[in-house]
Scaffold this motif. Structure first.
Motif, mmCIF file in Angstrom:
data_model
loop_
_atom_site.group_PDB
_atom_site.id
_atom_site.type_symbol
_atom_site.label_atom_id
_atom_site.label_comp_id
_atom_site.label_asym_id
_atom_site.label_seq_id
_atom_site.Cartn_x
_atom_site.Cartn_y
_atom_site.Cartn_z
ATOM 1 N N GLU A 199 0.808 -1.236 -0.018
ATOM 2 C CA GLU A 199 -0.119 -0.051 0.051
ATOM 3 C C GLU A 199 0.748 1.001 -0.089
ATOM 4 O O GLU A 199 0.713 2.195 -0.912
ATOM 5 C CB GLU A 199 -0.982 -0.091 1.401
ATOM 6 C CG GLU A 199 -1.827 1.009 1.327
ATOM 7 C CD GLU A 199 -3.270 0.674 0.340
ATOM 8 O OE1 GLU A 199 -3.876 1.808 0.134
ATOM 9 O OE2 GLU A 199 -3.343 -0.427 0.118
ATOM 10 N N SER A 200 1.850 1.301 0.699
ATOM 11 C CA SER A 200 2.638 2.505 0.849
ATOM 12 C C SER A 200 3.420 2.855 -0.395
ATOM 13 O O SER A 200 3.449 4.042 -0.863
ATOM 14 C CB SER A 200 3.712 2.370 2.122
ATOM 15 O OG SER A 200 4.569 1.427 1.968
ATOM 16 N N LEU A 201 4.136 1.833 -0.697
ATOM 17 C CA LEU A 201 4.681 1.985 -2.222
ATOM 18 C C LEU A 201 3.723 2.210 -3.514
ATOM 19 O O LEU A 201 4.052 3.151 -4.014
ATOM 20 C CB LEU A 201 5.579 0.800 -2.876
ATOM 21 C CG LEU A 201 6.795 0.460 -1.856
ATOM 22 C CD1 LEU A 201 7.563 -0.782 -2.134
ATOM 23 C CD2 LEU A 201 7.599 1.562 -1.869
ATOM 24 N N ALA A 202 2.509 1.834 -3.215
ATOM 25 C CA ALA A 202 1.457 2.192 -4.228
ATOM 26 C C ALA A 202 1.212 3.586 -4.193
ATOM 27 O O ALA A 202 0.894 4.278 -5.418
ATOM 28 C CB ALA A 202 0.269 1.376 -4.122
ATOM 29 N N ASP A 203 1.321 4.219 -3.032
ATOM 30 C CA ASP A 203 0.819 5.604 -2.855
ATOM 31 C C ASP A 203 2.065 6.544 -3.668
ATOM 32 O O ASP A 203 1.699 7.430 -4.108
ATOM 33 C CB ASP A 203 0.373 6.299 -1.455
ATOM 34 C CG ASP A 203 -0.815 5.280 -0.758
ATOM 35 O OD1 ASP A 203 -1.812 5.191 -1.925
ATOM 36 O OD2 ASP A 203 -0.891 5.093 0.176
ATOM 37 N N LYS A 242 4.195 9.899 -8.132
ATOM 38 C CA LYS A 242 5.215 10.147 -9.013
ATOM 39 C C LYS A 242 4.648 10.134 -10.422
ATOM 40 O O LYS A 242 5.266 10.996 -11.291
ATOM 41 C CB LYS A 242 6.429 9.000 -9.006
ATOM 42 C CG LYS A 242 7.389 9.123 -8.006
ATOM 43 C CD LYS A 242 8.524 8.167 -8.327
ATOM 44 C CE LYS A 242 9.774 8.508 -7.602
ATOM 45 N NZ LYS A 242 10.902 7.874 -7.724
ATOM 46 N N LEU A 243 3.691 9.586 -10.569
ATOM 47 C CA LEU A 243 2.799 9.616 -12.137
ATOM 48 C C LEU A 243 1.599 10.606 -12.037
ATOM 49 O O LEU A 243 0.962 10.631 -13.278
ATOM 50 C CB LEU A 243 2.372 8.092 -12.569
ATOM 51 C CG LEU A 243 3.473 7.239 -12.546
ATOM 52 C CD1 LEU A 243 2.789 5.895 -12.858
ATOM 53 C CD2 LEU A 243 4.608 7.435 -13.554
ATOM 54 N N ALA A 300 10.460 -0.602 -9.060
ATOM 55 C CA ALA A 300 9.586 -0.177 -9.998
ATOM 56 C C ALA A 300 9.027 1.429 -9.552
ATOM 57 O O ALA A 300 8.814 2.013 -10.541
ATOM 58 C CB ALA A 300 8.266 -0.933 -9.731
ATOM 59 N N VAL A 301 9.188 1.824 -8.295
ATOM 60 C CA VAL A 301 8.644 2.912 -7.835
ATOM 61 C C VAL A 301 10.079 3.878 -8.346
ATOM 62 O O VAL A 301 9.635 5.138 -8.783
ATOM 63 C CB VAL A 301 8.240 3.146 -6.335
ATOM 64 C CG1 VAL A 301 8.379 4.451 -5.972
ATOM 65 C CG2 VAL A 301 7.180 2.185 -5.952
#
Length: 444
Positions: A399-403, A408-409, A433-434
């Motif tokens: 979840e945190s990396l998804a946010d 970034k995008l 990926a991030v």
């Protein structure tokens, strides 16, 4: 008495010259009889007539046996012919290759299936089916003769393959076996397609499977913006099975959908996943196909295989404005009016679900996408924040990396196809990926 004596005297008188001529055949008859007797007594003459008699007798016996065998065959045997254009033709070949032991099949033919996977790897499978010739095998304690015949002079114009027939012969009392084995062959073919979607494409005036059946794509694997997927699925399911409602109200029982948006937004992927969800197949028709005519288009749309979604991809590539395509398409010979009539004309098919896709909806003539031809339109654009996050969580579940990835995008026009490629490249590496998210818009 005097008369009798007179006759005897006449017989005793010597013959005159004329009487000798008249009596000459009578005088030579014994010689002829001797000649005839000599010829008929000749062993060669007797043997010739004997051989002729024997030959005539054998000929009559052979004809009699053939007539008797033919009558016996008509009375005791029954045959079933399956032409190569019939759907059960391939079903039966596959069924026989599984049911009949290999020792009972004298002639084999190879069927090669070739598949290239998404990662570039290639897998090839070789299957053996009964080849042309005569085969005998036993099934359920019933002997059958199977003849697969190929006509070298006749060809299927739609595929270019030779015309073939299969003839199955068994005892007349066992004719019930035909329906049983055909049902079993059908069930076997359908079982092989369980959990898979069959893609059909047009071959001449008919639909033929294209490639190997594909594993059904899960609807959850296609992530669209909020509400879009749910609206379409709900509408399609409401349409299926409601033919009575449409008929009672005099409404044509067909439904049209238009998905439009930039390339890579998931239009084709969603249709494939929807077909898997509904357990439907997909019929793909290219309107720019060379040789496609109005009559053939109407015939194809009116004879879509059961439980199939009709898909016309990139409709803008075939027709842009009516003035440019009223006479013909680019490579095909269909007219714009012919397409409209095929969609909702008098001869158009009922019980049909059709999807149109385009990257440039502004190029489409309003008559093509008016209500009645297109009942539902949905825009599938570039990835929204919602889609970016949901796709990231589907790959990495962080979840945190998804946010962080969404931040970034944010504000960037990124297609869902580009996101998927990015996640596949950094498989099992969510942090990288991030960190490498900027590479997505640098490639644009």
């Amino acid at each position: 008495m005097a008369l009798l004596e007179s006759l005897q005297q006449q017989q005793q008188q010597p013959p005159t010259s004329s009487s000798s001529v008249e009596s000459l055949p009578t005088a030579q008859t014994p010689e002829k009889q001797g000649l005839w007797s000599t010829v008929t007594s000749n062993p060669l003459f007797s043997a010739g007539f004997g051989l002729m008699g024997v030959g005539a007798g054998l000929t009559l016996l052979r004809k009699g046996s053939m007539l008797g065998a033919s009558a016996l065959r008509r009375r005791l045997l029954v045959t079933l012919e399956i032409p190569s254009k019939d759907k059960s033709y391939l079903w039966f070949l596959q069924w026989m290759s599984h049911q009949a032991p290999k020792r009972q099949v004298q002639h084999l033919a190879v069927e090669t299936s070739y598949r290239q996977h998404d990662n570039g790897s290639v897998s090839t499978k070789f299957g053996l089916v009964p080849g042309p010739g005569t085969h005998f095998f036993k099934w359920r304690n019933i002997w059958m003769q199977v003849q697969r015949q190929r006509d070298g002079k006749m060809m299927d114009l739609s595929t270019g393959s030779p015309w073939e027939t299969i003839t199955i012969t068994t005892l007349s009392r066992d004719r019930h076996v035909f329906k049983e084995l055909l049902h079993e062959a059908q069930e076997m073919a359908l079982k092989k397609q369980e959990g898979k979607t069959v893609l059909y494409t047009s071959y001449g005036p008919e639909w033929r499977p294209f490639g190997m059946p594909r594993k059904r794509r899960m609807l959850e694997s296609v992530i669209l913006d909020k509400g879009i997927k749910q609206r379409i699925v709900k509408d399609v399911k409401a349409f299926i099975g409601n033919g009575k409602w449409y008929n009672e109200r005099g409404i044509p029982y067909r439904r049209g959908y238009l998905l439009y948006g930039p390339p890579g937004s998931g239009k084709s992927s969603f249709i494939q996943a929807l077909a898997g969800q509904l357990e439907y197949n997909i019929c793909i028709l290219n309107l720019s196909e060379r040789g496609l005519t109005d009559d053939r288009l109407n015939h194809l749309l009116s004879n879509v295989p059961e439980r199939s979604i009709m898909l016309l991809e990139d409709i803008d590539a075939a027709f842009t404005k009516r003035s440019q395509s009223d006479n013909q398409g680019y490579q095909s010979m269909i007219t714009f009016s012919g397409l409209l009539n095929a969609l909702d004309g008098v001869a158009s098919a009922e019980e049909r679900i059709i999807f149109l896709t385009t990257n440039h909806v502004e190029k489409l003539d309003p008559a093509l996408i008016r209500p009645g031809r297109i009942d539902m339109k949905e825009y599938l654009g570039n990835a929204t924040d919602y889609q970016i996050k949901q796709m990231f969580l589907r790959f990495y579940e962080d979840e945190s990396l998804a946010d962080q990835f969404v931040e970034k995008l944010r504000g960037k026009d990124i297609s869902t196809a580009s996101l998927q490629g990015h996640f596949v490249y950094y498989k099992d590496k969510p942090k990288e990926a991030v960190d490498q998210a900027d590479s997505l818009w640098n490639q644009l």
